[in-house]
Each structure stands twice: as structure tokens, then as C-alpha cells.
Write a protein that holds these residues in place. Structure first.
Motif, PDB file in Angstrom:
ATOM      1  N   GLU A  40       0.854  -1.182   0.000  1.00  0.00           N
ATOM      2  CA  GLU A  40       0.000   0.000   0.000  1.00  0.00           C
ATOM      3  C   GLU A  40       0.891   1.234   0.000  1.00  0.00           C
ATOM      4  OE1 GLU A  40      -4.126  -1.384   2.293  1.00  0.00           O
ATOM      5  OE2 GLU A  40      -2.677  -0.050   3.295  1.00  0.00           O
ATOM      6  N   THR A  71       1.021   5.474   0.398  1.00  0.00           N
ATOM      7  CA  THR A  71       0.314   6.635   0.930  1.00  0.00           C
ATOM      8  C   THR A  71       1.194   7.866   0.780  1.00  0.00           C
ATOM      9  OG1 THR A  71      -0.794   5.264   2.592  1.00  0.00           O
ATOM     10  CG2 THR A  71      -0.830   7.638   2.939  1.00  0.00           C
ATOM     11  N   LEU A  91      -2.281  11.239  -6.455  1.00  0.00           N
ATOM     12  CA  LEU A  91      -2.975  10.491  -5.416  1.00  0.00           C
ATOM     13  C   LEU A  91      -3.420  11.436  -4.301  1.00  0.00           C
ATOM     14  CD1 LEU A  91      -0.597   7.391  -5.040  1.00  0.00           C
ATOM     15  CD2 LEU A  91      -2.677   7.577  -6.419  1.00  0.00           C
ATOM     16  N   THR A 112      -3.224   3.531  -1.156  1.00  0.00           N
ATOM     17  CA  THR A 112      -3.533   3.002  -2.487  1.00  0.00           C
ATOM     18  C   THR A 112      -2.819   1.674  -2.678  1.00  0.00           C
ATOM     19  OG1 THR A 112      -3.756   5.237  -3.414  1.00  0.00           O
ATOM     20  CG2 THR A 112      -3.367   3.422  -4.966  1.00  0.00           C
TER      21      THR A 112
END
Length: 213
Positions: free
Chosen positions: A167, A169, A186, A192
Motif C-alpha cells: 500500500e 500513501t 494520489l 492506495t
């Protein structure tokens, strides 16, 4: 009175009164064994904690792991896969930043030489950013190595291993983070998911590809 070679007191001077040993006999010397040289045993090979190959010295000849560094996590809580971050100077990404006139686009030049770097991820959480002793910032994926991308923040983004995946971030970087040639940034502080082969774009020209190794 005389003493024979065996240590007995004898009145006779030709043969011992006690044991009969001739008085002219000389004690038989017992040969002393020569000390045996001690040959050190060869150093036993140990198992590399990173790849399992046999290692004799400090560095693994198969994967280059330094035994002076902490071993990769093991046990039930450790991830069963190994991730590698591949860092490149990405000309196509740089051209997109220039085309959209991104932050500092007119002042940041594309590097003439940037050797690809590969970082094996060991642990569970990895900061992307630039090392700063004064601020106490020590990113695992350190983008302060020359030539450094001026568009990368000191504390830019965080990657976490979640199960067998990753993930990403963005933690509120100045110029943002994007994925896979997209110009859409993002949202900050939102995790994500990443798959093997995903390309993370940061700064003005830096692309980090995360792959299963």
C-alpha cells in the motif's frame, strides 16, 4: 649402603637387595611425545538469512546480503514474498511534468547520468524521501543520493507491506505522487494498493517500480 636405579636402599653394591637390579644399570628414559600441532578447523558455512545460500564470510555471494545488517523478518507474521524498489530517472515522466508545467518545472533539469538503484525491502513500512540528519529523517528509499531530484520532499510517501501486497500513501508531499504514467495525483493520506510492476512517480523525474523479487 647404596641406592639402586629403582630407588631401593641396598647393602650390596653389585645387585639390589630388594629388586635385584644391577647397580650399574642406567634408568631407561621414557620418550616424551612431541606436541601435536593444532590445526584450526575450517570455518563452517552458515545460511544466508536473506536467500538461504551457504555463507562463509560477511557478504553472501548469491544475493550480496550483509550479515552485519538485521536479518529479514521471519516467522508467522512475516510476509512470504520479497519486494524490491527499482529507482530510475524517467525521461517520459519528466517530459509530462514539463508539459503540464508542474511545480518548479522550469528550474529542474533532467540528469545526464543516473545509474539504476535497487533496494530490497526488509521490514513492514518504508519511507520514501530524502535523508536529513538535522530533521531526523532516515528514509529506507532515500532519494537524496546524487543526482537528487529537487521535486522530492524530505518526507514524501510511505509504502507498507500488507499481506502479500503493498500500500502506498502520499503523506502530504509538496509536489504529489502519481502512478503508472497518470497525471492524476494520489489524494494525500489515503492508502492506495500496489501490484508488482506498478510505477510510482515522485518529484520531477523519479520513478520507483515495485517488483516481486
Amino acid at each position: 649402603m647404596v641406592t639402586c636405579v629403582e630407588g631401593h636402599i641396598s647393602a650390596a653394591t653389585d645387585y639390589c637387595d630388594v629388586c635385584g637390579t644391577p647397580m650399574s644399570a642406567r634408568p631407561v628414559s621414557t620418550p616424551v611425545a612431541e606436541p601435536t600441532a593444532v590445526v584450526p578447523a575450517p570455518t563452517a558455512a552458515k545460511e544466508c538469512p536473506a536467500c538461504g545460500a551457504p555463507v562463509v564470510g560477511r557478504f553472501c555471494e548469491d544475493c550480496g546480503h550483509d550479515s552485519a545488517l538485521p536479518a529479514p523478518p521471519s516467522g508467522p507474521s512475516a510476509s512470504t514474498v520479497q519486494w524490491t524498489a527499482v529507482i530510475d530517472a524517467d525521461r517520459a515522466y519528466y517530459d509530462r511534468v514539463q508539459a503540464r508545467e508542474g511545480p518548479d518545472a522550469d528550474t529542474v533539469a533532467f540528469p545526464s547520468y543516473f545509474p539504476q538503484r535497487r533496494i530490497t525491502l526488509q521490514g513492514e513500512e518504508f519511507l520514501i524521501g530524502k535523508h536529513s540528519r538535522s530533521q531526523g529523517v532516515t528514509p529506507v528509499i532515500d532519494l537524496s543520493v546524487p543526482p537528487a531530484d529537487a521535486g522530492v520532499s524530505r518526507v514524501h510517501a510511505v509504502v507498507r507491506i500488507v499481506g502479500d501486497g503493498l500500500e502506498l500513501t502520499d503523506v502530504g508531499s509538496t509536489n504529489g505522487t502519481s502512478l503508472n504514467a497518470s497525471d492524476d495525483l494520489l489524494p494525500p493520506n489515503v492508502a492506495t494498493p500496489l501490484r508488482s510492476g506498478d510505477r510510482v512517480h515522485v518529484g520531477a523525474w523519479t520513478t520507483i517500480t515495485f517488483v516481486l523479487s
